[in-house]
Design an enzyme around this catalytic site. Structure first.
Site, PDB file in Angstrom:
ATOM      1  N   HIS A 169     -13.213 -63.154 -59.759  1.00 49.86           N
ATOM      2  CA  HIS A 169     -11.956 -63.598 -59.138  1.00 49.86           C
ATOM      3  C   HIS A 169     -10.695 -63.154 -59.891  1.00 49.86           C
ATOM      4  O   HIS A 169      -9.592 -63.279 -59.383  1.00 49.86           O
ATOM      5  CB  HIS A 169     -11.929 -65.127 -58.965  1.00 49.86           C
ATOM      6  CG  HIS A 169     -11.577 -65.867 -60.229  1.00 49.86           C
ATOM      7  ND1 HIS A 169     -12.501 -66.162 -61.191  1.00 49.86           N
ATOM      8  CD2 HIS A 169     -10.399 -66.339 -60.686  1.00 49.86           C
ATOM      9  CE1 HIS A 169     -11.913 -66.791 -62.183  1.00 49.86           C
ATOM     10  NE2 HIS A 169     -10.626 -66.918 -61.914  1.00 49.86           N
TER      11      HIS A 169
HETATM   12  C1  UD1 Z   1      -6.654 -69.616 -60.848  1.00 47.74           C
HETATM   13  C2  UD1 Z   1      -6.133 -69.380 -62.260  1.00 47.74           C
HETATM   14  C3  UD1 Z   1      -7.289 -68.920 -63.145  1.00 47.74           C
HETATM   15  C4  UD1 Z   1      -8.485 -69.862 -63.051  1.00 47.74           C
HETATM   16  C5  UD1 Z   1      -8.881 -70.068 -61.595  1.00 47.74           C
HETATM   17  C6  UD1 Z   1      -9.973 -71.087 -61.452  1.00 47.74           C
HETATM   18  C7  UD1 Z   1      -3.758 -68.730 -62.291  1.00 47.74           C
HETATM   19  C8  UD1 Z   1      -2.804 -67.629 -62.523  1.00 47.74           C
HETATM   20  N1  UD1 Z   1      -5.083 -68.393 -62.286  1.00 47.74           N
HETATM   21  O1  UD1 Z   1      -7.066 -68.333 -60.345  1.00 47.74           O
HETATM   22  O2  UD1 Z   1      -6.847 -68.870 -64.486  1.00 47.74           O
HETATM   23  O3  UD1 Z   1      -9.592 -69.300 -63.738  1.00 47.74           O
HETATM   24  O4  UD1 Z   1      -7.728 -70.513 -60.846  1.00 47.74           O
HETATM   25  O5  UD1 Z   1     -10.626 -70.968 -60.224  1.00 47.74           O
HETATM   26  O6  UD1 Z   1      -3.354 -69.851 -62.120  1.00 47.74           O
HETATM   27  N2  UD1 Z   1      -6.897 -69.358 -52.373  1.00 47.74           N
HETATM   28  C9  UD1 Z   1      -7.374 -69.918 -51.203  1.00 47.74           C
HETATM   29  N3  UD1 Z   1      -7.786 -71.217 -51.237  1.00 47.74           N
HETATM   30  C10 UD1 Z   1      -7.736 -71.968 -52.361  1.00 47.74           C
HETATM   31  C11 UD1 Z   1      -7.231 -71.392 -53.539  1.00 47.74           C
HETATM   32  C12 UD1 Z   1      -6.828 -70.081 -53.537  1.00 47.74           C
HETATM   33  O7  UD1 Z   1      -7.447 -69.279 -50.174  1.00 47.74           O
HETATM   34  O8  UD1 Z   1      -8.128 -73.150 -52.302  1.00 47.74           O
HETATM   35  C13 UD1 Z   1      -6.492 -67.935 -52.355  1.00 47.74           C
HETATM   36  C14 UD1 Z   1      -5.046 -67.753 -52.084  1.00 47.74           C
HETATM   37  O9  UD1 Z   1      -4.896 -66.700 -51.179  1.00 47.74           O
HETATM   38  C15 UD1 Z   1      -4.479 -67.350 -53.435  1.00 47.74           C
HETATM   39  C16 UD1 Z   1      -5.658 -66.688 -54.115  1.00 47.74           C
HETATM   40  O10 UD1 Z   1      -6.820 -67.323 -53.582  1.00 47.74           O
HETATM   41  O11 UD1 Z   1      -3.380 -66.519 -53.311  1.00 47.74           O
HETATM   42  C17 UD1 Z   1      -5.647 -66.843 -55.607  1.00 47.74           C
HETATM   43  O12 UD1 Z   1      -5.596 -68.223 -55.948  1.00 47.74           O
HETATM   44  P1  UD1 Z   1      -4.810 -68.752 -57.244  1.00 47.74           P
HETATM   45  O13 UD1 Z   1      -4.986 -70.207 -57.339  1.00 47.74           O
HETATM   46  O14 UD1 Z   1      -3.460 -68.207 -57.290  1.00 47.74           O
HETATM   47  O15 UD1 Z   1      -5.581 -68.072 -58.448  1.00 47.74           O
HETATM   48  P2  UD1 Z   1      -7.102 -68.043 -58.784  1.00 47.74           P
HETATM   49  O16 UD1 Z   1      -7.542 -66.637 -58.563  1.00 47.74           O
HETATM   50  O17 UD1 Z   1      -7.926 -69.110 -58.132  1.00 47.74           O
END
Ligand code: UD1
Length: 360
Positions: A206
Protein backbone atom coordinates in the site's frame (compact mmCIF):
# COMPACT_ATOMS: atom_id res chain seq x y z
CA UNK A 1 -3.28 10.84 45.53
CA UNK A 2 -2.94 10.52 41.76
CA UNK A 3 -4.82 13.11 39.72
CA UNK A 4 -7.21 11.86 37.12
CA UNK A 5 -5.98 12.91 33.69
CA UNK A 6 -8.08 13.62 30.62
CA UNK A 7 -6.55 12.40 27.33
CA UNK A 8 -7.66 13.19 23.84
CA UNK A 9 -6.61 10.33 21.60
CA UNK A 10 -6.40 11.04 17.88
CA UNK A 11 -6.62 8.02 15.55
CA UNK A 12 -7.40 7.60 11.88
CA UNK A 13 -5.82 4.47 10.41
CA UNK A 14 -6.08 0.74 11.10
CA UNK A 15 -2.90 0.24 13.18
CA UNK A 16 -3.91 3.16 15.39
CA UNK A 17 -7.24 1.51 16.19
CA UNK A 18 -5.34 -1.60 17.24
CA UNK A 19 -2.87 0.27 19.40
CA UNK A 20 -5.73 2.08 21.13
CA UNK A 21 -6.90 -1.14 22.79
CA UNK A 22 -4.09 -1.90 25.27
CA UNK A 23 -3.45 1.78 26.00
CA UNK A 24 -7.10 2.58 26.66
CA UNK A 25 -7.48 -0.46 28.89
CA UNK A 26 -4.54 0.64 31.05
CA UNK A 27 -5.70 4.27 31.22
CA UNK A 28 -9.24 3.38 32.26
CA UNK A 29 -7.95 0.82 34.78
CA UNK A 30 -6.06 3.63 36.50
CA UNK A 31 -9.08 5.94 36.53
CA UNK A 32 -8.04 8.27 33.72
CA UNK A 33 -10.36 9.49 30.99
CA UNK A 34 -9.87 9.03 27.25
CA UNK A 35 -11.84 10.87 24.59
CA UNK A 36 -11.51 8.90 21.37
CA UNK A 37 -11.34 11.04 18.23
CA UNK A 38 -11.45 9.34 14.80
CA UNK A 39 -10.26 11.69 12.07
CA UNK A 40 -12.05 9.65 9.38
CA UNK A 41 -8.83 9.02 7.44
CA UNK A 42 -9.82 5.37 7.06
CA UNK A 43 -13.55 5.29 6.52
CA UNK A 44 -14.45 2.12 4.54
CA UNK A 45 -16.27 -0.34 6.82
CA UNK A 46 -13.61 -3.02 6.38
CA UNK A 47 -10.82 -0.50 7.12
CA UNK A 48 -12.49 1.01 10.18
CA UNK A 49 -15.83 -0.25 11.61
CA UNK A 50 -14.77 -3.90 11.35
CA UNK A 51 -11.66 -3.17 13.44
CA UNK A 52 -13.63 -1.35 16.12
CA UNK A 53 -16.04 -4.30 16.29
CA UNK A 54 -13.39 -7.05 16.45
CA UNK A 55 -11.29 -5.15 18.98
CA UNK A 56 -14.28 -4.41 21.20
CA UNK A 57 -13.66 -0.67 20.95
CA UNK A 58 -16.60 1.69 21.54
CA UNK A 59 -17.59 3.92 18.62
CA UNK A 60 -15.33 6.96 18.63
CA UNK A 61 -16.64 9.82 20.79
CA UNK A 62 -16.07 12.18 17.89
CA UNK A 63 -15.61 11.45 14.18
CA UNK A 64 -14.13 14.33 12.19
CA UNK A 65 -15.17 12.63 8.92
CA UNK A 66 -12.31 14.05 6.95
CA UNK A 67 -12.06 11.20 4.43
CA UNK A 68 -9.70 11.11 1.44
CA UNK A 69 -7.88 14.00 -0.16
CA UNK A 70 -4.43 15.26 -0.97
CA UNK A 71 -2.02 15.20 1.94
CA UNK A 72 -2.38 18.96 2.40
CA UNK A 73 -6.14 19.08 2.33
CA UNK A 74 -6.56 15.95 4.48
CA UNK A 75 -4.12 17.19 7.13
CA UNK A 76 -5.41 20.76 6.94
CA UNK A 77 -9.01 19.76 7.49
CA UNK A 78 -8.04 17.62 10.47
CA UNK A 79 -5.97 20.43 11.93
CA UNK A 80 -8.76 22.95 11.72
CA UNK A 81 -11.34 20.59 13.23
CA UNK A 82 -8.98 19.48 16.00
CA UNK A 83 -8.25 23.10 16.89
CA UNK A 84 -11.90 23.69 17.80
CA UNK A 85 -12.21 20.37 19.56
CA UNK A 86 -9.13 20.79 21.75
CA UNK A 87 -10.23 24.31 22.76
CA UNK A 88 -13.63 22.94 23.73
CA UNK A 89 -12.53 19.73 25.49
CA UNK A 90 -9.47 21.13 27.29
CA UNK A 91 -7.63 17.79 27.66
CA UNK A 92 -4.55 17.43 29.87
CA UNK A 93 -2.70 15.81 26.96
CA UNK A 94 -3.09 14.45 23.45
CA UNK A 95 -1.92 10.99 22.40
CA UNK A 96 -0.99 10.26 18.79
CA UNK A 97 0.91 7.37 17.32
CA UNK A 98 2.98 6.49 14.32
CA UNK A 99 3.38 8.52 11.18
CA UNK A 100 0.05 9.05 9.45
CA UNK A 101 -1.54 12.32 8.41
CA UNK A 102 -3.76 11.93 11.51
CA UNK A 103 -0.62 11.77 13.66
CA UNK A 104 0.77 14.93 12.10
CA UNK A 105 -2.48 16.86 12.47
CA UNK A 106 -2.95 15.76 16.10
CA UNK A 107 0.62 16.62 17.06
CA UNK A 108 0.54 20.04 15.39
CA UNK A 109 -2.88 20.97 16.77
CA UNK A 110 -1.87 20.06 20.32
CA UNK A 111 1.51 21.76 20.16
CA UNK A 112 0.06 25.00 18.75
CA UNK A 113 -2.48 25.14 21.57
CA UNK A 114 0.21 24.27 24.11
CA UNK A 115 -1.41 21.04 25.16
CA UNK A 116 1.24 18.37 25.89
CA UNK A 117 1.49 15.86 23.05
CA UNK A 118 2.53 12.27 23.72
CA UNK A 119 3.97 10.68 20.58
CA UNK A 120 3.78 6.92 20.73
CA UNK A 121 5.93 4.97 18.23
CA UNK A 122 8.33 7.89 18.25
CA UNK A 123 11.88 8.01 16.85
CA UNK A 124 11.49 5.78 13.79
CA UNK A 125 13.36 6.83 10.69
CA UNK A 126 13.65 5.41 7.17
CA UNK A 127 15.95 8.30 6.14
CA UNK A 128 13.90 8.57 2.98
CA UNK A 129 12.20 11.95 2.89
CA UNK A 130 10.22 11.04 -0.24
CA UNK A 131 7.94 9.06 2.07
CA UNK A 132 5.06 11.13 3.45
CA UNK A 133 5.32 9.09 6.64
CA UNK A 134 8.94 10.19 7.21
CA UNK A 135 7.93 13.86 7.12
CA UNK A 136 4.99 13.17 9.45
CA UNK A 137 7.08 11.37 12.04
CA UNK A 138 9.93 13.89 12.04
CA UNK A 139 7.54 16.80 12.62
CA UNK A 140 5.51 14.88 15.21
CA UNK A 141 8.67 13.97 17.15
CA UNK A 142 9.95 17.54 17.17
CA UNK A 143 6.73 19.17 18.39
CA UNK A 144 5.77 16.53 20.98
CA UNK A 145 6.47 16.94 24.67
CA UNK A 146 6.83 13.25 25.50
CA UNK A 147 8.20 10.53 23.27
CA UNK A 148 7.53 6.83 23.68
CA UNK A 149 9.96 4.83 21.56
CA UNK A 150 9.15 1.23 20.61
CA UNK A 151 12.78 0.17 20.03
CA UNK A 152 16.24 1.09 21.31
CA UNK A 153 17.23 2.23 17.81
CA UNK A 154 14.35 4.71 17.89
CA UNK A 155 15.70 6.18 21.16
CA UNK A 156 19.10 6.61 19.47
CA UNK A 157 17.55 8.28 16.42
CA UNK A 158 15.89 10.85 18.67
CA UNK A 159 19.13 11.51 20.57
CA UNK A 160 20.95 12.02 17.24
CA UNK A 161 18.45 14.80 16.47
CA UNK A 162 18.94 16.38 19.90
CA UNK A 163 15.75 14.99 21.47
CA UNK A 164 16.78 13.50 24.80
CA UNK A 165 14.36 14.92 27.32
CA UNK A 166 11.21 12.93 28.20
CA UNK A 167 12.12 10.07 25.88
CA UNK A 168 11.03 6.64 27.12
CA UNK A 169 11.83 3.20 25.74
CA UNK A 170 8.46 1.53 26.21
CA UNK A 171 8.37 -1.30 23.66
CA UNK A 172 5.73 -1.65 20.99
CA UNK A 173 1.97 -1.41 21.67
CA UNK A 174 1.42 -3.59 18.60
CA UNK A 175 3.13 -6.41 20.48
CA UNK A 176 0.78 -5.98 23.48
CA UNK A 177 -2.06 -6.22 21.02
CA UNK A 178 -0.66 -9.32 19.31
CA UNK A 179 -0.26 -11.13 22.64
CA UNK A 180 -3.85 -10.42 23.53
CA UNK A 181 -5.46 -11.35 20.21
CA UNK A 182 -3.26 -14.12 18.71
CA UNK A 183 -5.33 -16.89 20.28
CA UNK A 184 -8.55 -15.33 18.98
CA UNK A 185 -7.28 -15.45 15.36
CA UNK A 186 -10.06 -16.52 13.01
CA UNK A 187 -8.72 -19.64 11.27
CA UNK A 188 -11.88 -20.06 9.23
CA UNK A 189 -10.32 -17.82 6.61
CA UNK A 190 -7.78 -20.57 5.84
CA UNK A 191 -10.44 -23.05 4.76
CA UNK A 192 -12.49 -20.40 3.01
CA UNK A 193 -9.46 -19.61 0.83
CA UNK A 194 -8.53 -23.29 0.53
CA UNK A 195 -5.11 -22.81 2.14
CA UNK A 196 -2.77 -25.31 3.76
CA UNK A 197 -0.58 -24.17 6.64
CA UNK A 198 2.89 -22.97 5.55
CA UNK A 199 2.12 -23.51 1.87
CA UNK A 200 1.21 -19.96 0.92
CA UNK A 201 2.59 -16.44 1.07
CA UNK A 202 0.76 -13.50 2.64
CA UNK A 203 1.39 -10.18 0.94
CA UNK A 204 0.22 -6.58 1.35
CA UNK A 205 1.18 -3.52 -0.70
CA UNK A 206 0.00 0.00 0.00
CA UNK A 207 3.00 2.39 0.33
CA UNK A 208 2.98 5.35 -2.04
CA UNK A 209 6.39 4.34 -3.43
CA UNK A 210 4.86 1.02 -4.61
CA UNK A 211 1.41 2.15 -5.66
CA UNK A 212 1.80 5.61 -7.18
CA UNK A 213 2.74 4.36 -10.61
CA UNK A 214 1.34 1.35 -12.37
CA UNK A 215 4.71 0.27 -13.75
CA UNK A 216 6.21 -0.34 -10.27
CA UNK A 217 3.09 -2.04 -8.98
CA UNK A 218 2.87 -4.32 -12.02
CA UNK A 219 6.52 -5.31 -11.58
CA UNK A 220 5.86 -6.29 -7.96
CA UNK A 221 2.79 -8.31 -8.95
CA UNK A 222 4.69 -9.97 -11.78
CA UNK A 223 7.31 -11.08 -9.23
CA UNK A 224 4.68 -12.37 -6.76
CA UNK A 225 2.93 -14.18 -9.60
CA UNK A 226 6.13 -16.07 -10.48
CA UNK A 227 6.75 -17.56 -7.01
CA UNK A 228 6.43 -21.26 -6.20
CA UNK A 229 3.68 -20.72 -3.62
CA UNK A 230 0.22 -19.20 -3.88
CA UNK A 231 0.10 -15.55 -2.79
CA UNK A 232 -2.80 -14.09 -0.80
CA UNK A 233 -3.09 -10.34 -1.27
CA UNK A 234 -5.72 -8.31 0.61
CA UNK A 235 -6.07 -5.32 -1.65
CA UNK A 236 -5.73 -1.87 -0.05
CA UNK A 237 -8.04 0.74 -1.68
CA UNK A 238 -5.02 2.78 -2.81
CA UNK A 239 -3.55 -0.29 -4.58
CA UNK A 240 -6.90 -1.18 -6.11
CA UNK A 241 -7.26 2.37 -7.42
CA UNK A 242 -3.82 2.18 -9.03
CA UNK A 243 -4.76 -1.07 -10.79
CA UNK A 244 -8.10 0.38 -11.87
CA UNK A 245 -6.27 3.27 -13.53
CA UNK A 246 -4.39 0.70 -15.62
CA UNK A 247 -7.68 -0.71 -16.88
CA UNK A 248 -6.29 -4.23 -16.80
CA UNK A 249 -7.83 -7.55 -15.81
CA UNK A 250 -5.28 -8.16 -13.05
CA UNK A 251 -7.10 -11.20 -11.70
CA UNK A 252 -6.56 -12.98 -15.02
CA UNK A 253 -3.09 -11.55 -15.60
CA UNK A 254 -1.70 -12.74 -12.23
CA UNK A 255 -3.37 -16.12 -11.58
CA UNK A 256 -0.95 -17.11 -8.79
CA UNK A 257 -2.22 -14.19 -6.69
CA UNK A 258 -5.53 -14.41 -4.84
CA UNK A 259 -6.72 -10.79 -4.64
CA UNK A 260 -9.12 -10.40 -1.73
CA UNK A 261 -10.83 -7.42 -0.08
CA UNK A 262 -9.20 -5.91 3.03
CA UNK A 263 -9.86 -8.22 5.99
CA UNK A 264 -10.22 -7.78 9.76
CA UNK A 265 -7.48 -8.07 12.37
CA UNK A 266 -8.51 -11.56 13.50
CA UNK A 267 -8.42 -12.84 9.92
CA UNK A 268 -5.08 -11.27 9.07
CA UNK A 269 -3.64 -12.77 12.27
CA UNK A 270 -4.72 -16.26 11.17
CA UNK A 271 -3.30 -15.77 7.66
CA UNK A 272 -0.10 -14.38 9.08
CA UNK A 273 0.57 -17.05 11.70
CA UNK A 274 0.15 -19.84 9.16
CA UNK A 275 2.01 -18.30 6.21
CA UNK A 276 5.33 -19.67 4.95
CA UNK A 277 6.60 -16.15 4.32
CA UNK A 278 5.18 -12.63 4.54
CA UNK A 279 6.00 -10.20 1.72
CA UNK A 280 4.93 -6.68 2.55
CA UNK A 281 5.66 -2.97 2.53
CA UNK A 282 3.69 -2.44 5.76
CA UNK A 283 5.51 -1.57 8.97
CA UNK A 284 2.74 -3.17 11.02
CA UNK A 285 2.54 -6.50 9.22
CA UNK A 286 6.32 -6.77 9.18
CA UNK A 287 6.44 -6.58 12.98
CA UNK A 288 3.48 -8.90 13.38
CA UNK A 289 5.30 -11.47 11.22
CA UNK A 290 8.23 -11.22 13.64
CA UNK A 291 5.96 -11.63 16.69
CA UNK A 292 4.56 -14.79 15.07
CA UNK A 293 8.08 -15.94 14.13
CA UNK A 294 7.29 -15.95 10.43
CA UNK A 295 10.06 -14.73 8.10
CA UNK A 296 9.33 -11.65 6.03
CA UNK A 297 10.59 -9.97 2.89
CA UNK A 298 10.14 -6.21 2.98
CA UNK A 299 9.21 -4.88 -0.47
CA UNK A 300 11.12 -1.66 0.08
CA UNK A 301 14.70 -0.42 0.03
CA UNK A 302 14.64 0.89 3.62
CA UNK A 303 12.85 0.14 6.85
CA UNK A 304 12.39 1.90 10.16
CA UNK A 305 12.51 -1.42 12.00
CA UNK A 306 16.21 -2.12 11.56
CA UNK A 307 16.55 -4.53 14.49
CA UNK A 308 14.36 -6.94 12.59
CA UNK A 309 16.74 -6.99 9.63
CA UNK A 310 19.68 -7.49 12.00
CA UNK A 311 17.84 -10.42 13.59
CA UNK A 312 17.80 -12.26 10.25
CA UNK A 313 14.01 -12.78 10.29
CA UNK A 314 13.49 -10.11 7.62
CA UNK A 315 15.27 -8.90 4.53
CA UNK A 316 14.82 -5.82 2.39
CA UNK A 317 14.23 -6.69 -1.24
CA UNK A 318 13.52 -3.41 -3.04
CA UNK A 319 10.55 -3.35 -5.39
CA UNK A 320 11.64 -4.52 -8.85
CA UNK A 321 10.87 -7.95 -10.35
CA UNK A 322 14.53 -9.02 -10.27
CA UNK A 323 15.12 -7.79 -6.73
CA UNK A 324 12.04 -9.51 -5.34
CA UNK A 325 12.54 -12.85 -7.07
CA UNK A 326 16.24 -12.92 -6.18
CA UNK A 327 15.49 -12.06 -2.53
CA UNK A 328 12.86 -14.81 -2.37
CA UNK A 329 15.19 -17.45 -3.84
CA UNK A 330 18.13 -16.51 -1.61
CA UNK A 331 16.23 -15.95 1.65
CA UNK A 332 17.44 -18.54 4.12
CA UNK A 333 15.89 -18.69 7.55
CA UNK A 334 17.56 -21.29 9.65
CA UNK A 335 17.92 -21.69 13.41
CA UNK A 336 17.15 -18.06 14.09
CA UNK A 337 16.68 -16.86 17.64
CA UNK A 338 13.76 -14.74 18.78
CA UNK A 339 14.70 -11.72 20.88
CA UNK A 340 12.34 -9.25 22.49
CA UNK A 341 13.42 -6.36 20.28
CA UNK A 342 9.94 -4.87 20.70
CA UNK A 343 9.86 -5.04 24.49
CA UNK A 344 8.07 -7.42 26.81
CA UNK A 345 4.49 -6.91 25.67
CA UNK A 346 3.85 -4.39 28.45
CA UNK A 347 4.19 -1.18 26.45
CA UNK A 348 0.80 0.15 27.61
CA UNK A 349 1.84 -0.13 31.23
CA UNK A 350 5.15 1.63 30.57
CA UNK A 351 3.55 4.41 28.51
CA UNK A 352 0.95 5.15 31.20
CA UNK A 353 3.65 5.07 33.92
CA UNK A 354 5.66 7.61 31.91
CA UNK A 355 2.62 9.80 31.29
CA UNK A 356 1.72 9.84 34.99
CA UNK A 357 5.29 10.84 35.85
CA UNK A 358 5.52 13.64 33.29
CA UNK A 359 2.01 15.03 33.26
CA UNK A 360 1.00 15.20 36.94
C1 UD1 B 1 -2.00 5.41 5.83
C2 UD1 B 1 -0.70 5.99 6.38
C3 UD1 B 1 0.33 4.86 6.51
C4 UD1 B 1 -0.22 3.67 7.28
C5 UD1 B 1 -1.55 3.22 6.68
C6 UD1 B 1 -2.19 2.13 7.49
C7 UD1 B 1 -0.39 8.36 5.79
C8 UD1 B 1 0.37 9.31 4.96
N1 UD1 B 1 -0.17 7.03 5.54
O1 UD1 B 1 -1.71 4.97 4.49
O2 UD1 B 1 1.47 5.36 7.18
O3 UD1 B 1 0.69 2.59 7.22
O4 UD1 B 1 -2.45 4.34 6.61
O5 UD1 B 1 -3.13 1.43 6.74
O6 UD1 B 1 -1.15 8.76 6.63
N2 UD1 B 1 -8.96 4.82 1.02
C9 UD1 B 1 -10.23 4.30 0.87
N3 UD1 B 1 -10.89 3.90 1.99
C10 UD1 B 1 -10.36 4.00 3.23
C11 UD1 B 1 -9.07 4.55 3.37
C12 UD1 B 1 -8.38 4.94 2.26
O7 UD1 B 1 -10.74 4.18 -0.22
O8 UD1 B 1 -11.04 3.61 4.20
C13 UD1 B 1 -8.21 5.21 -0.19
C14 UD1 B 1 -8.38 6.65 -0.53
O9 UD1 B 1 -8.58 6.75 -1.91
C15 UD1 B 1 -7.05 7.27 -0.16
C16 UD1 B 1 -6.08 6.11 -0.31
O10 UD1 B 1 -6.84 4.93 -0.03
O11 UD1 B 1 -6.73 8.35 -0.95
C17 UD1 B 1 -4.92 6.18 0.63
O12 UD1 B 1 -5.38 6.26 1.97
P1 UD1 B 1 -4.61 7.10 3.10
O13 UD1 B 1 -5.31 6.94 4.38
O14 UD1 B 1 -4.31 8.45 2.63
O15 UD1 B 1 -3.20 6.37 3.20
P2 UD1 B 1 -2.86 4.87 3.40
O16 UD1 B 1 -2.27 4.41 2.12
O17 UD1 B 1 -3.96 4.02 3.97
Amino acid sequence: MRNKLKFLRVVGARPQFMQTVPLRKELLKRGHEEILVHTGQHYDDNMSKLFFKQLGLPTADINLQVGSGTHGSQTGQMLSKLDDLISKMKPDALTVDGDTNSTLAGALAGAKLQVPVVHIEAGLRSRDRRMPEEINRIVADHVSSMLCAPTKNAVENLAAEGIKDKVFFTGDLMYDCFLEYAEKANRKILSSLDLTEKHYILSTIHRAENTSDLYTLKDILKALNSLDKKVILPLHPRTKACLARGNMDYIKKFPNIAFIDPIGYLEILALLMNAAVVMTDSGGLQREAYFAQVPSIILRSSTEWVEQIESGWSILSGNSYDQITTAYCNFLVDKLKYHNIYGEGNAALKIVDAMETCLQ
